[in-house]
Scaffold this motif. Structure first.
Motif, mmCIF file in Angstrom:
data_model
loop_
_atom_site.group_PDB
_atom_site.id
_atom_site.type_symbol
_atom_site.label_atom_id
_atom_site.label_comp_id
_atom_site.label_asym_id
_atom_site.label_seq_id
_atom_site.Cartn_x
_atom_site.Cartn_y
_atom_site.Cartn_z
ATOM 1 N N ARG A 8 25.906 64.600 58.942
ATOM 2 C CA ARG A 8 27.109 65.084 59.637
ATOM 3 C C ARG A 8 28.396 64.722 58.875
ATOM 4 N N CYS A 9 28.541 63.473 58.477
ATOM 5 C CA CYS A 9 29.790 63.039 57.838
ATOM 6 C C CYS A 9 29.762 63.150 56.313
ATOM 7 N N LEU A 15 32.985 71.864 53.564
ATOM 8 C CA LEU A 15 33.779 72.435 54.650
ATOM 9 C C LEU A 15 33.261 71.968 56.011
ATOM 10 N N THR A 16 31.964 71.957 56.181
ATOM 11 C CA THR A 16 31.353 71.492 57.430
ATOM 12 C C THR A 16 31.609 70.001 57.623
ATOM 13 N N LEU A 18 34.092 68.264 56.382
ATOM 14 C CA LEU A 18 35.515 68.052 56.662
ATOM 15 C C LEU A 18 35.831 68.357 58.119
ATOM 16 N N ALA A 19 35.275 69.432 58.653
ATOM 17 C CA ALA A 19 35.495 69.764 60.066
ATOM 18 C C ALA A 19 34.996 68.630 60.959
ATOM 19 N N PHE A 20 33.849 68.066 60.633
ATOM 20 C CA PHE A 20 33.307 66.949 61.408
ATOM 21 C C PHE A 20 34.189 65.713 61.257
ATOM 22 N N CYS A 21 34.539 65.372 60.032
ATOM 23 C CA CYS A 21 35.302 64.141 59.783
ATOM 24 C C CYS A 21 36.700 64.174 60.388
ATOM 25 N N THR A 22 37.352 65.328 60.369
ATOM 26 C CA THR A 22 38.709 65.394 60.913
ATOM 27 C C THR A 22 38.734 65.377 62.436
ATOM 28 N N THR A 23 37.632 65.754 63.059
ATOM 29 C CA THR A 23 37.636 65.828 64.530
ATOM 30 C C THR A 23 36.772 64.780 65.212
ATOM 31 N N ARG A 24 35.783 64.238 64.524
ATOM 32 C CA ARG A 24 34.821 63.383 65.206
ATOM 33 C C ARG A 24 34.812 61.920 64.790
ATOM 34 N N SER A 107 40.347 67.428 50.575
ATOM 35 C CA SER A 107 41.029 68.689 50.848
ATOM 36 C C SER A 107 42.323 68.647 50.047
#
Length: 130
Positions: A8-9, A15-16, A18-24, A107
């Motif tokens: 996950r991280c 891209l996947t 980054l989406a996880f790391c920035t929100t979770r 990013s």
């Protein structure tokens, strides 16, 4: 699976991840919190991997396209303790050195350039934005 983190991280698709790391990722320490520069320590709720999250923005007063950089540098438990103890007086060169010797999630959106999200292993220079 990588040396640091979980699917996950630290999964292969940047891209996947980054989406996880920035929100979770959970913030455990706020070291620097300024309008154009911040550093926080975060932890993955899935595997417990810690990261330094570094945001830097350079304001473009003439063109209005501010350069923005966001890096997630994986950390060991000992490194988290050292950086947390430094607090707002964090050694930027030391943090950059950590990000230069291991795979990090990045990013990069330079002024006038294309946004790039990738896993990087090159040199990381951490400097305060403005």
């Amino acid at each position: 699976m990588t040396e640091f983190g979980c699917a996950r991280c630290s999964g292969e698709d940047a891209l996947t991840a980054l989406a996880f790391c920035t929100t979770r990722l959970n913030k455990t320490h706020r070291l620097v919190e300024r309008s154009h520069f911040s550093i926080s320590l975060r932890r993955c709720p899935e595997c417990g991997q810690s990261f330094a999250a570094i945001f830097t923005e350079f304001v473009d007063t003439s063109g209005g396209e501010d350069a923005q950089y966001f890096d997630f540098v994986p950390l060991t438990t000992a490194e988290v303790s050292t950086l947390a103890a430094q607090g707002a007086r964090i050694d930027l060169a030391e943090l950059g050195a950590l990000g230069s010797v291991r795979r990090r999630l990045s990013s990069s959106w330079p002024t006038g350039g294309e946004k790039e999200i990738a896993w990087r292993t090159d040199s990381l220079s951490v400097r305060e934005g403005h």
